[in-house]
Design an enzyme around this catalytic site. Structure first.
Site, PDB file in Angstrom:
ATOM      1  N   HIS A   1      19.283  47.051 -16.814  1.00 29.34           N
ATOM      2  CA  HIS A   1      19.457  47.321 -15.284  1.00 29.34           C
ATOM      3  C   HIS A   1      20.281  46.459 -14.935  1.00 29.34           C
ATOM      4  CE1 HIS A   1      18.635  48.350 -11.240  1.00 29.34           C
ATOM      5  NE2 HIS A   1      17.647  49.170 -11.519  1.00 29.34           N
TER       6      HIS A   1
ATOM      7  N   GLU B   1      23.674  50.475 -15.694  1.00 28.94           N
ATOM      8  CA  GLU B   1      22.600  50.353 -16.545  1.00 28.94           C
ATOM      9  C   GLU B   1      22.663  51.158 -17.642  1.00 28.94           C
ATOM     10  OE1 GLU B   1      19.413  51.511 -13.812  1.00 28.94           O
ATOM     11  OE2 GLU B   1      20.575  50.890 -12.002  1.00 28.94           O
TER      12      GLU B   1
HETATM   13  C1  BG6 Z   1      17.793  52.383 -10.330  1.00 32.14           C
HETATM   14  C2  BG6 Z   1      17.252  53.553  -9.930  1.00 32.14           C
HETATM   15  O1  BG6 Z   1      17.592  52.219 -11.611  1.00 32.14           O
HETATM   16  O2  BG6 Z   1      16.863  51.103  -9.660  1.00 32.14           O
HETATM   17  C3  BG6 Z   1      17.101  53.647  -8.154  1.00 32.14           C
HETATM   18  O3  BG6 Z   1      18.043  54.447 -10.095  1.00 32.14           O
HETATM   19  C4  BG6 Z   1      16.335  52.350  -7.826  1.00 32.14           C
HETATM   20  O4  BG6 Z   1      16.509  54.663  -7.706  1.00 32.14           O
HETATM   21  C5  BG6 Z   1      16.846  51.021  -8.422  1.00 32.14           C
HETATM   22  O5  BG6 Z   1      16.216  52.231  -6.248  1.00 32.14           O
HETATM   23  C6  BG6 Z   1      16.023  49.909  -8.024  1.00 32.14           C
HETATM   24  O6  BG6 Z   1      14.650  50.069  -8.481  1.00 32.14           O
HETATM   25  P1  BG6 Z   1      13.658  48.835  -8.100  1.00 32.14           P
HETATM   26  O7  BG6 Z   1      12.131  49.258  -8.761  1.00 32.14           O
HETATM   27  O8  BG6 Z   1      14.086  47.554  -8.965  1.00 32.14           O
HETATM   28  O9  BG6 Z   1      13.784  48.543  -6.848  1.00 32.14           O
END
Ligand code: BG6
Length: 299
Positions: free
Chosen positions: A167, A271
């Site tokens: 990510h 990501e």
């Molecule tokens: C992304 C998702 O991968 O991660 C989003 O597609 C999400 O919907 C984002 O808001 C962040 O997620 P997190 O759990 O780290 O706040």
């Protein structure tokens, strides 16, 4: 007696270096220094929080409001999303791997000056909901940053179904001056439109509102052209057929307690992984490797 001739000066070789230190929240971290770059990796989540080439802006965005504590994900850098992507009832969003303290197995400076660091996900109660498996994470730092998530299904008879995703939070000069290419013609699920299925028709994506898209069946590289920083970032991947593009924009930024209200202007997530319908079905005894290489050049 004549003095012996001095030995010719040894050629100075600067191999890569690794230093251990207490990071933020007193979480242990490694600082990696190579002749081209520096990187920071927390054992918490095996989370790369920093990568910067000499004479260039940081490649990875890290929120000033990030939490650094046990059981909490770091906001920025490269969270490892595994074995699930997104929310699941009764389970942590995006899986438990980013919340665990990974074991440091080895770090090895190579003769060419690169440094490779290898981590292993420890046994944990959450893993018992899945067939037995091992997960390793290998980070290689040189003029670029290469990440490999290697998962082996050690069960004798059960298939291991899982999602994975690196990510990656990229740092950008100004989100409105960014264009993202490499996804033309690809179908995606638009999370901002209730997961409506759409097709990317434009050559390049530009961001002027919340974007949260899961591009499916796309093994290709993505390039991020950043006009403000005068830089092009290339995200190359292997063993990945999903690409998620995310920027929370104003409203969602305000809702996230660990993210600054204005920080959406300086970040973009690209990501790489295998999520939703692209999930991995790993037969017993088999190994799956997700590999991502991040590199940059001035424009
Ligand atoms: C992304 C998702 O991968 O991660 C989003 O597609 C999400 O919907 C984002 O808001 C962040 O997620 P997190 O759990 O780290 O706040």
């Amino acid at each position: 007696m004549a003095k012996s001739k001095p030995e010719p000066e040894q050629k100075h070789i600067t191999p890569g270096r690794v230093a251990f230190m207490d990071g933020r929240g007193e979480l242990p971290m490694l600082e990696v220094i190579t002749e081209w770059s520096t990187a920071g990796i927390y054992l918490h989540g095996a989370h790369v929080t920093h990568f910067k080439k000499k004479d260039e802006a940081p490649l990875l965005f890290l929120s000033q409001c990030s939490r650094f504590g046990q059981g909490e994900p770091i906001r920025g850098g490269i969270p490892i999303i595994f074995p699930l992507f997104g929310p699941r009832e009764g389970l942590p969003q995006h899986g438990f791997a980013r919340l665990k303290t990974w074991e440091l197995k080895e770090f090895a400076p190579a003769p060419d000056g690169s440094v490779t660091v290898r981590f292993c996900l420890p046994d944990c109660p959450e893993a018992s909901a899945f067939p037995p498996f091992t997960a390793e994470y290998i980070v290689t730092v040189n003029a670029s940053l290469t990440l490999q998530l290697v998962v082996t299904n050690t069960s004798r008879e059960e298939t291991f179904n899982f999602e994975n995703c690196l990510h990656t939070y990229l740092e950008v000069g100004d989100i409105v001056g960014v264009s993202i290419s490499g996804l033309k013609g690809v179908s995606y699920l638009d999370k901002v439109s209730n997961f409506a299925q759409k097709v990317q028709t434009e050559d390049a994506i530009r961001i002027a509102s919340e974007v949260d898209r899961i591009y499916l069946n796309t093994p290709g590289a993505v390039e991020v052209l950043d006009s403000r920083l005068g830089r092009k970032i290339r995200v190359e991947k292997h063993g990945s057929v999903s690409t998620v593009v995310w920027n929370p924009w104003v409203g969602k930024a305000q809702q996230m307690p660990d993210f600054g209200n204005e920080e959406y202007q300086r970040m973009l997530c690209v990501e790489s992984g295998n999520v939703t319908s692209n999930l991995i079905r790993l037969p017993p005894g088999e190994t799956s490797t997700l590999k991502v290489k991040l590199s940059s050049e001035r424009q």
